[in-house]
Design a protein around this motif. Structure first.
Motif, short mmCIF file in Angstrom:
data_model
loop_
_atom_site.label_atom_id
_atom_site.label_comp_id
_atom_site.label_asym_id
_atom_site.label_seq_id
_atom_site.Cartn_x
_atom_site.Cartn_y
_atom_site.Cartn_z
N THR A 151 -23.67 -37.37 -51.82
CA THR A 151 -22.95 -36.17 -51.41
C THR A 151 -23.06 -35.14 -52.53
OG1 THR A 151 -21.42 -37.52 -50.15
CG2 THR A 151 -20.72 -35.26 -50.63
N ARG A 153 -22.49 -31.18 -53.87
CA ARG A 153 -21.60 -30.03 -53.68
C ARG A 153 -22.10 -28.92 -54.59
NH1 ARG A 153 -15.96 -29.78 -51.89
NH2 ARG A 153 -16.31 -31.89 -51.14
N PRO A 178 -14.76 -25.14 -48.70
CA PRO A 178 -15.97 -25.97 -48.65
C PRO A 178 -16.47 -26.12 -47.22
CG PRO A 178 -14.25 -27.03 -49.96
CD PRO A 178 -13.61 -25.84 -49.31
N GLU A 180 -19.59 -28.10 -44.89
CA GLU A 180 -20.73 -29.04 -44.89
C GLU A 180 -21.90 -28.36 -44.20
OE1 GLU A 180 -20.18 -33.43 -44.30
OE2 GLU A 180 -21.40 -33.00 -42.53
N ARG A 183 -25.82 -32.91 -42.94
CA ARG A 183 -25.56 -34.35 -43.05
C ARG A 183 -26.69 -35.06 -42.32
NH1 ARG A 183 -21.58 -38.04 -44.28
NH2 ARG A 183 -20.18 -36.35 -44.88
N ALA A 216 -25.17 -35.78 -47.64
CA ALA A 216 -24.31 -34.68 -47.19
C ALA A 216 -24.42 -33.58 -48.24
CB ALA A 216 -22.86 -35.15 -47.07
N VAL A 218 -22.64 -29.98 -49.33
CA VAL A 218 -21.46 -29.14 -49.11
C VAL A 218 -21.60 -27.86 -49.92
CG1 VAL A 218 -18.94 -29.03 -49.37
CG2 VAL A 218 -20.04 -31.21 -48.76
N ASP A 220 -19.65 -25.03 -51.58
CA ASP A 220 -18.25 -24.91 -52.02
C ASP A 220 -18.13 -23.73 -52.97
OD1 ASP A 220 -15.75 -25.14 -53.07
OD2 ASP A 220 -15.91 -27.27 -53.59
#
Ligand SMILES: NC(=O)c1ccc[n+]([C@@H]2O[C@H](COP(=O)([O-])OP(=O)(O)OC[C@H]3O[C@@H](n4cnc5c(N)ncnc54)[C@H](O)[C@@H]3O)[C@@H](O)[C@H]2O)c1
Length: 277
Positions: A151, A153, A178, A180, A183, A216, A218, A220
Motif C-alpha cells: 500500500t 501513499r 485520502p 484510493e 487497487r 493499493a 492512495v 493523500d
C-alpha cells in the motif's frame, strides 16, 4: 568517517576501476553522478552521462547511448521504463552490465524473458525506495507466500498519469482527503503508474510473483512523506514493513533515498564489498 562500504577489503584488484555510465541525469541520476564524480564508489569511475536533454556541470562527457555502450563496463539506468524496454537487451548483448532503477518495466513477461536471455552483461535491480526485500526473497526461497500486499501513499500530484481523463485528474489534484486511485495486481500497477510503482514491482521480484502481490495506491494531500506498507504472509513467517521516505526535492515522485540505494547496488555490481547485502 568509516562507512560500511569501506570497512571490508576489496575482493577485486584494488587498482581496477570499472567504467560507469549513467543514463538519466534527473533526481536519481544527478545524485548518482555527483557521488561517482568525486570517486565516492571504490572501484568505479564515472565515464559518461546519457540524457535526452543537455546536462550541464557534470565532470564527464555527455554522449549518446551507443557511445556509452562502447565506453562503459556498467550502465546505470535512472531514466524510465522506456529506456529499459528499448535498450536493456542491447546493453547486455554488448557485454555491459546494467543496473536498473525502473524495475516496473519487467512487469512485462515478454520483455523480462528477452532481457534475461541476453548477455553476457549482467542485469541487476536496485532495491530503490524500499527495504525488506532481502528478507522477503529469503522467505520466498523457503516456501511461496500466500498473501502479499503493498500500500503506497503519495501526494496527489505524484500519482497523476497522462492516461487519466481531465475529470479524474481534477478529482485527484483537488482532493482534501485520502483517495484510493488504484487497487489491483502488481503487474497492472507497474503498467499504469510506471514512474510511481517501481516499488510494487520490486516486491513482486522479491516474492517471485507479480500475480500474488496486491497493490493499493492512495493519493493523500497530507502525505508529506511517501509511505509504503508491505505485508506478506506465508509458511516462513508474517512480515510487515512500513517505509516513510521524504520525497526528493528535485522530483517529488521519487524518494530522496533512491540515489543512495542505487549507489549501494553499484558497489555490489563493481565487486566492492558492502557489509549488508
Ligand atoms: N526503484 C525505485 O524505487 C524507483 C524509485 C523512483 C524512481 N524510479 C525509476 O527511476 C526513474 C528515474 O527517476 P527520476 O526521479 O530520476 O526521474 P527524473 O524525471 O527526475 O529524471 C529522469 C531523467 O532521465 C532523462 N531521460 C528520459 N528519457 C530518457 C531517454 N530515453 N534516454 C536518456 N535519458 C532520458 C530525463 O531527461 C531526466 O533527466 C523513474 O522513471 C522510475 O522509473 C525507481
Amino acid at each position: 568517517m568509516m562507512t560500511a562500504i569501506t570497512q571490508l577489503q576489496p575482493l577485486v584488484d584494488p587498482q581496477a576501476r570499472r567504467k560507469v555510465g549513467v543514463i538519466g541525469a534527473g533526481a536519481i541520476g544527478a545524485g548518482v553522478i555527483e557521488v561517482l564524480a568525486r570517486g565516492g564508489v571504490e572501484g568505479a569511475e564515472l565515464a559518461c552521462v546519457v540524457d535526452v536533454h543537455p546536462v550541464s556541470g557534470v565532470a564527464a562527457p555527455q554522449v549518446n547511448l551507443a557511445e556509452a555502450i562502447r565506453r562503459c563496463d556498467v550502465l546505470v539506468e535512472c531514466a524510465g521504463q522506456v529506456v529499459v524496454r528499448q535498450h536493456a537487451a542491447e546493453i547486455l548483448e554488448a557485454g555491459v552490465d546494467l543496473l536498473v532503477s525502473s524495475v516496473g518495466a519487467f512487469a512485462d513477461d515478454a520483455l523480462l524473458d528477452s532481457v534475461v536471455a541476453a548477455g553476457p552483461g549482467r542485469l541487476l535491480f536496485t532495491s530503490g525506495a524500499v527495504g525488506g526485500v532481502d528478507l522477503l526473497a529469503s522467505a520466498a526461497a523457503e516456501a511461496p507466500f500466500e498473501r502479499v500486499s503493498v500500500t503506497s501513499r503519495k501526494l496527489p500530484t505524484s500519482v497523476l498519469q497522462p492516461w487519466m481523463d481531465d475529470a479524474t485528474q481534477d478529482r485527484i489534484r483537488t482532493t482534501t482527503e485520502p483517495v484510493e486511485v488504484f487497487r489491483g495486481p502488481a503487474r497492472e500497477a507497474a503498467r499504469l503508474f510506471p514512474r510511481s510503482l517501481n516499488v510494487a514491482a520490486t516486491v513482486a521480484f522479491a516474492v517471485d510473483s507479480f500475480d500474488l502481490v496486491e497493490v493499493a495506491l492512495v493519493a493523500d494531500p497530507a502525505a508529506e512523506l511517501t509511505t509504503h506498507v508491505i505485508e506478506a504472509d506465508g509458511p516462513t513467517g508474517v512480515y510487515r514493513f512500513e517505509i516513510a521516505n521524504r520525497p526528493s526535492p528535485a522530483n517529488p515522485r521519487t524518494s530522496g533515498v533512491v540515489p543512495h540505494a542505487v549507489l549501494r547496488s553499484l558497489c555490489v555490481l563493481v565487486g566492492r564489498p558492502v557489509r549488508i547485502v
